[in-house]
Structure formats: C-alpha cells, structure tokens
Design a protein around this motif. Structure first.
Motif, PDB file in Angstrom:
ATOM      1  N   ALA A 247       0.851  -1.181   0.000  1.00  0.00           N
ATOM      2  CA  ALA A 247       0.000   0.000   0.000  1.00  0.00           C
ATOM      3  C   ALA A 247       0.888   1.232   0.000  1.00  0.00           C
ATOM      4  O   ALA A 247       1.924   1.252   0.668  1.00  0.00           O
ATOM      5  N   LEU A 248       0.485   2.284  -0.756  1.00  0.00           N
ATOM      6  CA  LEU A 248       1.298   3.495  -0.881  1.00  0.00           C
ATOM      7  C   LEU A 248       0.407   4.728  -0.956  1.00  0.00           C
ATOM      8  O   LEU A 248      -0.676   4.692  -1.564  1.00  0.00           O
ATOM      9  N   ALA A 249       0.892   5.827  -0.352  1.00  0.00           N
ATOM     10  CA  ALA A 249       0.218   7.121  -0.463  1.00  0.00           C
ATOM     11  C   ALA A 249       1.238   8.215  -0.180  1.00  0.00           C
ATOM     12  O   ALA A 249       2.266   7.973   0.468  1.00  0.00           O
ATOM     13  N   THR A 250       0.949   9.417  -0.669  1.00  0.00           N
ATOM     14  CA  THR A 250       1.823  10.576  -0.457  1.00  0.00           C
ATOM     15  C   THR A 250       1.064  11.626   0.346  1.00  0.00           C
ATOM     16  O   THR A 250      -0.076  11.972  -0.013  1.00  0.00           O
ATOM     17  N   ASP A 251       1.668  12.137   1.425  1.00  0.00           N
ATOM     18  CA  ASP A 251       0.973  13.121   2.253  1.00  0.00           C
ATOM     19  C   ASP A 251       1.238  14.543   1.761  1.00  0.00           C
ATOM     20  O   ASP A 251       1.944  14.769   0.772  1.00  0.00           O
ATOM     21  N   ASN A 252       0.656  15.524   2.471  1.00  0.00           N
ATOM     22  CA  ASN A 252       0.771  16.920   2.056  1.00  0.00           C
ATOM     23  C   ASN A 252       2.194  17.446   2.163  1.00  0.00           C
ATOM     24  O   ASN A 252       2.534  18.462   1.529  1.00  0.00           O
ATOM     25  N   GLN A 253       3.021  16.794   2.945  1.00  0.00           N
ATOM     26  CA  GLN A 253       4.410  17.211   3.103  1.00  0.00           C
ATOM     27  C   GLN A 253       5.338  16.520   2.109  1.00  0.00           C
ATOM     28  O   GLN A 253       6.545  16.766   2.109  1.00  0.00           O
ATOM     29  N   GLY A 254       4.778  15.659   1.292  1.00  0.00           N
ATOM     30  CA  GLY A 254       5.581  14.965   0.291  1.00  0.00           C
ATOM     31  C   GLY A 254       6.182  13.661   0.782  1.00  0.00           C
ATOM     32  O   GLY A 254       6.940  13.018   0.041  1.00  0.00           O
ATOM     33  N   MET A 255       5.852  13.256   2.005  1.00  0.00           N
ATOM     34  CA  MET A 255       6.367  11.995   2.536  1.00  0.00           C
ATOM     35  C   MET A 255       5.600  10.809   1.950  1.00  0.00           C
ATOM     36  O   MET A 255       4.390  10.905   1.682  1.00  0.00           O
ATOM     37  N   LEU A 256       6.296   9.706   1.769  1.00  0.00           N
ATOM     38  CA  LEU A 256       5.663   8.469   1.309  1.00  0.00           C
ATOM     39  C   LEU A 256       5.238   7.649   2.514  1.00  0.00           C
ATOM     40  O   LEU A 256       6.022   7.463   3.459  1.00  0.00           O
ATOM     41  N   TRP A 257       4.018   7.147   2.469  1.00  0.00           N
ATOM     42  CA  TRP A 257       3.515   6.249   3.512  1.00  0.00           C
ATOM     43  C   TRP A 257       3.382   4.864   2.876  1.00  0.00           C
ATOM     44  O   TRP A 257       2.622   4.696   1.909  1.00  0.00           O
ATOM     45  N   ALA A 258       4.146   3.935   3.405  1.00  0.00           N
ATOM     46  CA  ALA A 258       4.224   2.595   2.826  1.00  0.00           C
ATOM     47  C   ALA A 258       3.674   1.555   3.796  1.00  0.00           C
ATOM     48  O   ALA A 258       4.170   1.420   4.921  1.00  0.00           O
ATOM     49  N   GLY A 259       2.661   0.839   3.343  1.00  0.00           N
ATOM     50  CA  GLY A 259       2.083  -0.233   4.152  1.00  0.00           C
ATOM     51  C   GLY A 259       2.714  -1.562   3.807  1.00  0.00           C
ATOM     52  O   GLY A 259       2.847  -1.915   2.633  1.00  0.00           O
ATOM     53  N   THR A 260       3.131  -2.289   4.838  1.00  0.00           N
ATOM     54  CA  THR A 260       3.750  -3.603   4.669  1.00  0.00           C
ATOM     55  C   THR A 260       2.935  -4.630   5.452  1.00  0.00           C
ATOM     56  O   THR A 260       2.009  -4.266   6.177  1.00  0.00           O
ATOM     57  N   PRO A 261       3.276  -5.899   5.353  1.00  0.00           N
ATOM     58  CA  PRO A 261       2.541  -6.913   6.119  1.00  0.00           C
ATOM     59  C   PRO A 261       2.711  -6.811   7.634  1.00  0.00           C
ATOM     60  O   PRO A 261       1.993  -7.497   8.364  1.00  0.00           O
ATOM     61  N   ASN A 262       3.632  -5.946   8.108  1.00  0.00           N
ATOM     62  CA  ASN A 262       3.792  -5.844   9.567  1.00  0.00           C
ATOM     63  C   ASN A 262       4.077  -4.428  10.068  1.00  0.00           C
ATOM     64  O   ASN A 262       4.507  -4.254  11.211  1.00  0.00           O
ATOM     65  N   SER A 263       3.813  -3.399   9.211  1.00  0.00           N
ATOM     66  CA  SER A 263       4.087  -2.043   9.671  1.00  0.00           C
ATOM     67  C   SER A 263       3.540  -1.008   8.701  1.00  0.00           C
ATOM     68  O   SER A 263       3.152  -1.324   7.574  1.00  0.00           O
ATOM     69  N   LEU A 264       3.534   0.267   9.188  1.00  0.00           N
ATOM     70  CA  LEU A 264       3.255   1.421   8.354  1.00  0.00           C
ATOM     71  C   LEU A 264       4.440   2.366   8.500  1.00  0.00           C
ATOM     72  O   LEU A 264       4.737   2.845   9.602  1.00  0.00           O
ATOM     73  N   LEU A 265       5.133   2.628   7.395  1.00  0.00           N
ATOM     74  CA  LEU A 265       6.380   3.380   7.422  1.00  0.00           C
ATOM     75  C   LEU A 265       6.213   4.734   6.741  1.00  0.00           C
ATOM     76  O   LEU A 265       5.462   4.855   5.754  1.00  0.00           O
ATOM     77  N   VAL A 266       6.929   5.730   7.265  1.00  0.00           N
ATOM     78  CA  VAL A 266       6.983   7.051   6.649  1.00  0.00           C
ATOM     79  C   VAL A 266       8.385   7.222   6.072  1.00  0.00           C
ATOM     80  O   VAL A 266       9.381   7.122   6.792  1.00  0.00           O
ATOM     81  N   ILE A 267       8.457   7.501   4.762  1.00  0.00           N
ATOM     82  CA  ILE A 267       9.737   7.516   4.047  1.00  0.00           C
ATOM     83  C   ILE A 267       9.918   8.855   3.334  1.00  0.00           C
ATOM     84  O   ILE A 267       8.980   9.371   2.696  1.00  0.00           O
ATOM     85  N   ASP A 268      11.099   9.430   3.448  1.00  0.00           N
ATOM     86  CA  ASP A 268      11.436  10.658   2.735  1.00  0.00           C
ATOM     87  C   ASP A 268      11.902  10.279   1.331  1.00  0.00           C
ATOM     88  O   ASP A 268      12.926   9.602   1.171  1.00  0.00           O
ATOM     89  N   PRO A 269      11.178  10.701   0.273  1.00  0.00           N
ATOM     90  CA  PRO A 269      11.557  10.302  -1.080  1.00  0.00           C
ATOM     91  C   PRO A 269      12.850  10.966  -1.560  1.00  0.00           C
ATOM     92  O   PRO A 269      13.471  10.478  -2.515  1.00  0.00           O
ATOM     93  N   ASN A 270      13.248  12.078  -0.926  1.00  0.00           N
ATOM     94  CA  ASN A 270      14.471  12.767  -1.340  1.00  0.00           C
ATOM     95  C   ASN A 270      15.719  12.085  -0.789  1.00  0.00           C
ATOM     96  O   ASN A 270      16.692  11.859  -1.506  1.00  0.00           O
ATOM     97  N   ARG A 276      10.235   7.087  10.137  1.00  0.00           N
ATOM     98  CA  ARG A 276       9.642   6.500  11.342  1.00  0.00           C
ATOM     99  C   ARG A 276       8.683   5.381  10.975  1.00  0.00           C
ATOM    100  O   ARG A 276       8.236   5.266   9.826  1.00  0.00           O
ATOM    101  N   SER A 277       8.397   4.583  11.964  1.00  0.00           N
ATOM    102  CA  SER A 277       7.392   3.536  11.863  1.00  0.00           C
ATOM    103  C   SER A 277       6.260   3.893  12.818  1.00  0.00           C
ATOM    104  O   SER A 277       6.510   4.219  13.984  1.00  0.00           O
ATOM    105  N   ILE A 278       5.028   3.890  12.331  1.00  0.00           N
ATOM    106  CA  ILE A 278       3.883   4.269  13.152  1.00  0.00           C
ATOM    107  C   ILE A 278       3.655   3.193  14.218  1.00  0.00           C
ATOM    108  O   ILE A 278       3.341   2.034  13.895  1.00  0.00           O
ATOM    109  N   THR A 279       3.806   3.602  15.471  1.00  0.00           N
ATOM    110  CA  THR A 279       3.748   2.641  16.576  1.00  0.00           C
ATOM    111  C   THR A 279       2.428   1.889  16.627  1.00  0.00           C
ATOM    112  O   THR A 279       2.390   0.672  16.858  1.00  0.00           O
ATOM    113  N   ALA A 280       1.340   2.604  16.389  1.00  0.00           N
ATOM    114  CA  ALA A 280       0.017   1.979  16.493  1.00  0.00           C
ATOM    115  C   ALA A 280      -0.211   0.897  15.451  1.00  0.00           C
ATOM    116  O   ALA A 280      -1.124   0.075  15.596  1.00  0.00           O
TER     117      ALA A 280
END
Length: 370
Positions: A247-270, A276-280
């Motif tokens: 799963a993938l999406a881009t937020d208003n700040q340009g960060m990539l949000w990547a969904g994996t089978p065991n986490s949700l990650l925030v990635i800087d494309p630059n 970070r990994s979303i704790t919840a």
C-alpha cells in the motif's frame, strides 16, 4: 428369346447368392450363436469354438450420487470482496468488486449503473484526464466510457494480464502495475507504449506519485522510483522493514507512507530514508492507506480500520461495525463519507457523525439491527 434371357439371369443371381452365403476356408458352426447348454458362442470358422458364459448386466448406478447432487444443487457462494474504489469527476463512486463494476451516487447510495463484466476479477480502478474509467482485472485491462457505461477498449497487450495497480501520471499517461512489472499505456489510443519488466521486486503491488511527479512503486522487495518521462529506474529502497510494500500514499508534506505486512512506514523520497514507523500499526498487516481532506490518514488492515494523526502517529480512532474487519480498499471524502471496501462487502462512515452503515446492495446479508 426374352424368356431364355430371364431364366439365365435368375440362374446367375441364384448362383451368386449361394456363393455369398458360403464361408471361405470352412463353415460357420452354430449359426444361431448358442451352444447346446445355452452358452454364447463366438463366431469362428472351425469346430473348436470358445464359449463365454452369459453375464447379467451390471447393476444400475445412480449417475448423480446424493453428495454430488447436493453440491450441484447448491449455488456457488458469492464473493463480496470490494477490491477497489474510485471517485470520478462527476462526484459518483465506482465500485470494483469480484462480482463486477458498479457506479453509485455517494450522496443517496443509489446504484446508477452496473457494468456487465462476466468472468472478470477486478483488482484496480483509475480515472484518466478526460474522465474515462480504467479497470484492472486479473484477466487484463479494460476502458469504460462513463457517458455510456460501456467497455470501449480491451485486449490491450500487457506482459501479464494480472493487473494489481493503476495510476494516471501528471502528463495523463496510464501506468499499469502487474505481477510482471510495469507498463505505460496511452489512454487515448489504448496502446502499449513501453514496459519495464526488469523491475526489482518484480510485482508492482502499489503506485503513487511524489511531489515532483515521479512514480514510486511498491514491490515484493521494497520501493522503486521510476522516471515517468523515460520509464527508467532512478532509485531503489530495498532496506524496507518487512520488505513487501502493498500500500502506498503521499501526504501533504511529500512523505511516502508505505504499508507492509507488519508495519506502516513514513519515508522521505528525497533522502530515501525511513523516517519512522507508526507505533500503532506495528505488527499490523496494512492493506490500504488514504489521506482525508482534513489531513488525517485512514489505514486499513486485515484486522480493522483506524484513523491516525499523521504528525504524531497517534491513534485517533478505530471503526467498528463494518461488514468485515479485513479492509481491501478506501475512498475518502466522497459524498461527505469515507467509503470502505472489505472482504465481505461495502460500507460507509459519515464524516460528520461517525455513523457506520453497510451498503445493502454490496453485502451478503442485511444486518439484524439495520
């Protein structure tokens, strides 16, 4: 003279018939086919004829055993998976399910049209710059004209017919992700322009654009950035915890949000670094990520739907009362509702009251308390 000719003809005919009745090289024993004891004789040309004892016919078997009869009389269990949702420019919502493609009015819930797609399993939806709906299925790619609600293009040559993701880039071209890489399609002609089959991670599970208009692809082995102009790979992020990005999406700040089978990650494309990994969402199988107009992020998992504060990563709420806890697709801010596709049907969440309601046309059974 005529009488003599007739007699000669009769004589010749009788002689020929007599010769035809004689066996060659012997005689036929027991021309009635039965021996003296009633046993069946095989027809031979000598007296040493073999005998076969007469057997009764085999017992009659029911051609449709009881168990098979029950199976064939029971209709196949319908599959209510809602695999994709797409809002269009007119405000309608397109619903891609394993039963076909539908178009609904999100304000009233009325089904505007059902597009007959027999033997197609839908996996992805997208709308191009002029409003046509592109339908990715496990049997290929289709184009639907929303004015007539009819298929206007199909049988487009792809490296694989199993379409997993679709995206229109800023130039208006269609990117098609399959289990064998990427394809670039001209929407107007419906023609294949180029393919990227040596994609690291092979399968293009999810697609998004960054703020510069470059394509990011979620694969079985992390993330890949593709130049939309040249269709060449620019960068690769293979050090993604969980490896598979689904799963993938881009937020208003340009960060990539990547969904994996065991986490949700925030990635800087630059910098291509995991910020970070979303704790919840740790140890949760993330299947869908969508941002709402208020900036919040809705996250679907295989065990529920949650709302996250994108700045802090805090859990803002969890939605219950859906047809299934297995979330497959999301569409935010359509008819002032969040639309949720699950493995057991479609539902909506009011963005003002938080009320959750199933769409009765897309679920297996009407809830008892509805």
């Amino acid at each position: 003279m005529k009488l003599i000719n007739v007699r000669i003809g009769l004589f010749i005919t009788t002689a020929l018939l007599g010769l035809a009745a004689l066996p060659i090289g012997g005689k036929i024993s027991n021309t009635e086919g039965l021996g003296n004891d009633g046993r069946v004789l095989a027809q031979t040309t000598n007296d040493n004829s073999p005998f076969y004892a007469p057997n009764p016919p085999p017992p009659r078997k029911d051609p449709l055993p009881a168990e098979r009869a029950r199976q064939e009389a029971t209709p196949t269990k319908a599959d209510f998976r809602i695999s994709s949702l797409q809002a269009d420019y007119s405000g309608d919502l397109w619903v891609g399910s394993w039963q076909g493609l539908s178009r609904i009015n999100p304000n009233t819930g009325r089904v505007v049209a059902r597009i007959n797609l027999p033997n197609y399993t839908l996996g992805a939806l997208s709308q191009d710059k002029v409003g046509r709906i592109w339908v990715g299925t496990y049997e290929g790619l289709l184009r639907v004209d929303p004015r007539s609600n009819e298929v206007t293009a199909q049988n487009i040559a792809l490296p694989s017919n199993r379409v997993l993701s679709l995206l229109i880039d800023k130039r208006g071209y269609l990117w098609v992700g399959s289990d064998r890489g990427l394809s670039l399609i001209s929407p107007d002609q419906g023609l294949l322009m180029t393919t990227l089959q040596d994609l690291p991670g092979v399968s293009a599970n999810a697609l998004t654009l960054d703020q510069k208009g470059q394509l990011w692809v979620g694969t079985l082995e992390g993330l890949v950035q593709v130049d939309t102009a040249s269709a060449l790979i620019r960068h690769r992020i293979s050090s993604v915890p969980g490896t598979v990005v689904q799963a993938l999406a881009t937020d208003n700040q340009g960060m990539l949000w990547a969904g994996t089978p065991n986490s949700l990650l925030v990635i800087d494309p630059n910098t291509r670094q995991v910020m970070r990994s979303i704790t919840a969402l740790q140890e949760r199988n993330v299947t869908s990520v969508r941002f709402a107009k208020d900036g919040s992020v809705w996250v679907g998992t295989d065990n529920g739907l949650v709302k996250i504060n994108p700045s802090t990563g805090d859990l803002l709420g969890q939605i219950s009362g859906l047809p299934s806890s297995r979330i497959m697709s999301l569409a935010t801010d359509v008819g002032n509702k969040l639309w949720v596709g699950t493995s057991e049907g479609l539902a909506w969440v009011s963005l003002t009251t938080g009320v959750v309601k199933p769409h009765l046309a897309f679920i297996r059974e009407r809830p008892a308390d509805y």
